[in-house]
Design a protein around this motif. Structure first.
Motif, short mmCIF file in Angstrom:
data_model
loop_
_atom_site.label_atom_id
_atom_site.label_comp_id
_atom_site.label_asym_id
_atom_site.label_seq_id
_atom_site.Cartn_x
_atom_site.Cartn_y
_atom_site.Cartn_z
N PRO A 77 -21.08 -4.31 -0.57
CA PRO A 77 -20.49 -3.00 -0.90
C PRO A 77 -21.57 -1.95 -1.12
CG PRO A 77 -20.47 -4.42 -2.82
CD PRO A 77 -20.99 -5.26 -1.69
N ASP A 78 -21.18 -0.71 -1.05
CA ASP A 78 -22.10 0.38 -1.37
C ASP A 78 -22.56 0.23 -2.80
OD1 ASP A 78 -21.75 1.49 1.15
OD2 ASP A 78 -20.14 2.82 0.50
N GLY A 79 -23.87 0.34 -3.01
CA GLY A 79 -24.42 0.22 -4.36
C GLY A 79 -24.71 -1.19 -4.79
N THR A 114 -15.19 -1.28 8.51
CA THR A 114 -13.93 -0.98 7.83
C THR A 114 -14.20 -0.27 6.50
OG1 THR A 114 -12.86 -2.89 8.85
CG2 THR A 114 -11.81 -1.98 6.88
N GLU A 115 -13.81 0.99 6.43
CA GLU A 115 -14.11 1.80 5.25
C GLU A 115 -13.48 1.25 3.98
OE1 GLU A 115 -16.13 4.52 4.84
OE2 GLU A 115 -16.84 3.99 6.85
N ASP A 116 -12.32 0.63 4.10
CA ASP A 116 -11.63 0.12 2.91
C ASP A 116 -12.39 -1.02 2.24
OD1 ASP A 116 -9.60 1.93 3.15
OD2 ASP A 116 -8.22 0.56 4.17
N LEU A 117 -13.41 -1.56 2.92
CA LEU A 117 -14.16 -2.68 2.36
C LEU A 117 -15.53 -2.27 1.83
CD1 LEU A 117 -13.28 -5.43 5.00
CD2 LEU A 117 -12.38 -5.19 2.68
N ARG A 118 -15.75 -1.00 1.66
CA ARG A 118 -17.06 -0.56 1.17
C ARG A 118 -17.20 -0.74 -0.34
NH1 ARG A 118 -19.83 1.96 5.46
NH2 ARG A 118 -21.55 2.35 4.00
N ASP A 119 -16.11 -1.07 -1.03
CA ASP A 119 -16.16 -1.34 -2.47
C ASP A 119 -15.93 -2.82 -2.77
OD1 ASP A 119 -16.55 1.35 -3.11
OD2 ASP A 119 -14.40 1.75 -3.06
N VAL A 120 -16.05 -3.66 -1.75
CA VAL A 120 -15.74 -5.08 -1.88
C VAL A 120 -16.90 -5.90 -1.32
CG1 VAL A 120 -14.16 -6.92 -1.14
CG2 VAL A 120 -13.27 -4.65 -1.69
N SER A 322 -2.98 -6.72 6.65
CA SER A 322 -2.88 -7.43 5.36
C SER A 322 -3.78 -6.85 4.29
CB SER A 322 -3.21 -8.91 5.56
OG SER A 322 -4.55 -9.09 6.01
N LEU A 323 -4.73 -5.98 4.67
CA LEU A 323 -5.67 -5.46 3.67
C LEU A 323 -4.99 -4.75 2.50
CD1 LEU A 323 -8.88 -4.13 5.48
CD2 LEU A 323 -8.68 -5.98 3.80
N PRO A 324 -3.96 -3.94 2.71
CA PRO A 324 -3.33 -3.32 1.53
C PRO A 324 -2.87 -4.34 0.51
CG PRO A 324 -2.61 -2.21 3.53
CD PRO A 324 -3.39 -3.41 3.97
N MET A 325 -2.28 -5.44 0.96
CA MET A 325 -1.84 -6.48 0.03
C MET A 325 -3.04 -7.12 -0.66
SD MET A 325 -0.10 -10.18 0.79
CE MET A 325 -1.74 -10.91 0.88
N LEU A 326 -4.07 -7.45 0.11
CA LEU A 326 -5.24 -8.12 -0.45
C LEU A 326 -5.97 -7.21 -1.44
CD1 LEU A 326 -6.56 -9.75 2.85
CD2 LEU A 326 -5.52 -10.97 0.92
N LEU A 327 -6.16 -5.95 -1.06
CA LEU A 327 -6.87 -5.03 -1.95
C LEU A 327 -6.06 -4.70 -3.19
CD1 LEU A 327 -8.49 -2.62 0.65
CD2 LEU A 327 -9.53 -4.57 -0.53
N HIS A 328 -4.74 -4.64 -3.05
CA HIS A 328 -3.90 -4.42 -4.23
C HIS A 328 -4.06 -5.57 -5.21
CE1 HIS A 328 -0.60 -2.89 -6.64
NE2 HIS A 328 -0.08 -4.11 -6.65
N ALA A 329 -4.15 -6.80 -4.69
CA ALA A 329 -4.35 -7.96 -5.57
C ALA A 329 -5.70 -7.88 -6.28
CB ALA A 329 -4.25 -9.25 -4.75
N LEU A 330 -6.69 -7.27 -5.61
CA LEU A 330 -7.99 -7.07 -6.24
C LEU A 330 -8.04 -5.84 -7.14
CD1 LEU A 330 -10.47 -7.78 -3.27
CD2 LEU A 330 -10.07 -9.23 -5.28
#
Length: 334
Positions: A77-79, A114-120, A322-330
């Motif tokens: 992830p970034d940082g 995938t931008e949605d995974l830059r915090d994961v 499936s990312l919305p479901m997975l990221l919501h769980a996180l």
């Protein structure tokens, strides 16, 4: 050769310094609990390689794998700073399929962009050409290879103790890795908050065709197919213990995403394509979905999209779906 960007150069220095610390002092590890006859001492990182921006490969020597060294790719992830022990990142484990390896997801999909995974922190571990995410039965003797022990005990502890992973995890995988994702979530309650399976082997004991097909994969590269889970009749309890259908009750409390095509040519296939493997896995996934509903699964999402074969184009699409479901769980969704 172009100049290395400052951020990347800084990351290389951090990773290099941490590796020197690991090699000169006690290895970053957790004492691995034995399963069967798997060794109980910890695994250790023996090399670190920066392969691309935000992509780091760890070479891990694993007692559960007989002391062999295997690779794990991290999409960071970034940082991310492995030297900062105060910060831990939510983690997505992405499991590869049979005949692939730890590089498959970054080589075959756009996961790294995938931008949605830059915090994961995304973890893509090696699981063997046909390791089946299992501690192999080996005629009742266990021992090498013990892929499940390597992933769920040795690697998990390494990542949490030295590489910025938190205990907040979800898991997804394709084909063999889809079975692995469901199996790990079921066999290790609380380890993963959600699981997604794309064209996964969801019920290998469904019928003789399914059993014979997976036995064929077990025999790949000249292996003895009975080493993995034993005989499907004589060791049926071992098979059932690795069959997501028979583990459905253990999956009913977490979000589960199942997707599969029916093996006929779909929009992402060459005209006229057919695939018997996808057709078999489609039947298996329908059976698992029905069983999950029967046992009262609370958060089941299915995408049985009809025409479609066993191809990366579909798995990339399903990862994004499936990312919305997975990221919501996180709890990292915005």
């Amino acid at each position: 050769m172009t100049a290395v960007p400052i951020r990347r150069a800084r990351l290389l220095l951090i990773v290099g310094a941490l590796l020197l610390t690991l090699m000169s002092n006690a290895p970053v590890s957790g004492a691995a609990e034995p399963i069967g006859t798997a060794p109980s001492r910890g695994a250790e990182v023996v090399a670190v390689t920066q392969v691309a921006d935000r992509q780091v490969d760890l070479s891990v020597r694993s007692p559960a794998l007989g002391g062999r060294t295997v690779n794990v790719r991290l999409l960071t992830p970034d940082g991310w700073d492995p030297g900062d022990r105060s910060r831990h990142w939510p983690t997505l484990w992405l499991l590869h399929g049979c005949c692939g390896d730890y590089t498959s997801w970054t080589a075959k999909t756009d996961v790294a962009q995938t931008e949605d995974l830059r915090d994961v922190l995304v973890v893509m571990p090696e699981a063997g050409w046909n390791g089946w995410y299992s501690d192999w039965w080996n005629y009742g003797q266990g021992s090498d290879p013990a892929w499940e022990t390597f992933h769920t005990k040795e690697l998990r502890r390494l990542l949490e103790h030295g590489w910025g992973a938190s205990s907040n995890r979800v898991v997804a995988g394709l084909s063999m890795g889809g079975q692995g994702a469901l199996m790990y979530a079921a066999r290790h309650p609380g380890m993963f908050r959600a699981a997604a399976s794309y064209s996964g082997s969801a019920h290998p004991l469904l019928n003789d065709e399914s059993v014979n097909r997976i036995m064929g994969y077990f025999a790949g590269q000249g292996d003895d197919p009975l080493r993995v889970w034993g005989d499907p009749v004589a060791q049926r309890d071992v098979w059932a213990a690795h069959d997501p259908f028979h583990l459905a009750k253990r999956l009913r409390s977490i979000p589960v995403y199942l997707s599969c095509g029916d093996g006929t040519a779909g929009p992402l296939d060459p005209p006229g394509s057919t695939n018997a493997l996808e057709a078999d896995f489609n039947r298996q996934n329908h059976a698992l979905a029905s069983e999950l509903e029967r046992v009262g699964a609370r958060h089941l999402v299915t995408h049985f999209y009809g025409p479609g074969t066993h191809r990366w184009a579909y798995w990339q699409r399903e990862l994004h779906a499936s990312l919305p479901m997975l990221l919501h769980a996180l709890r990292t969704d915005r």
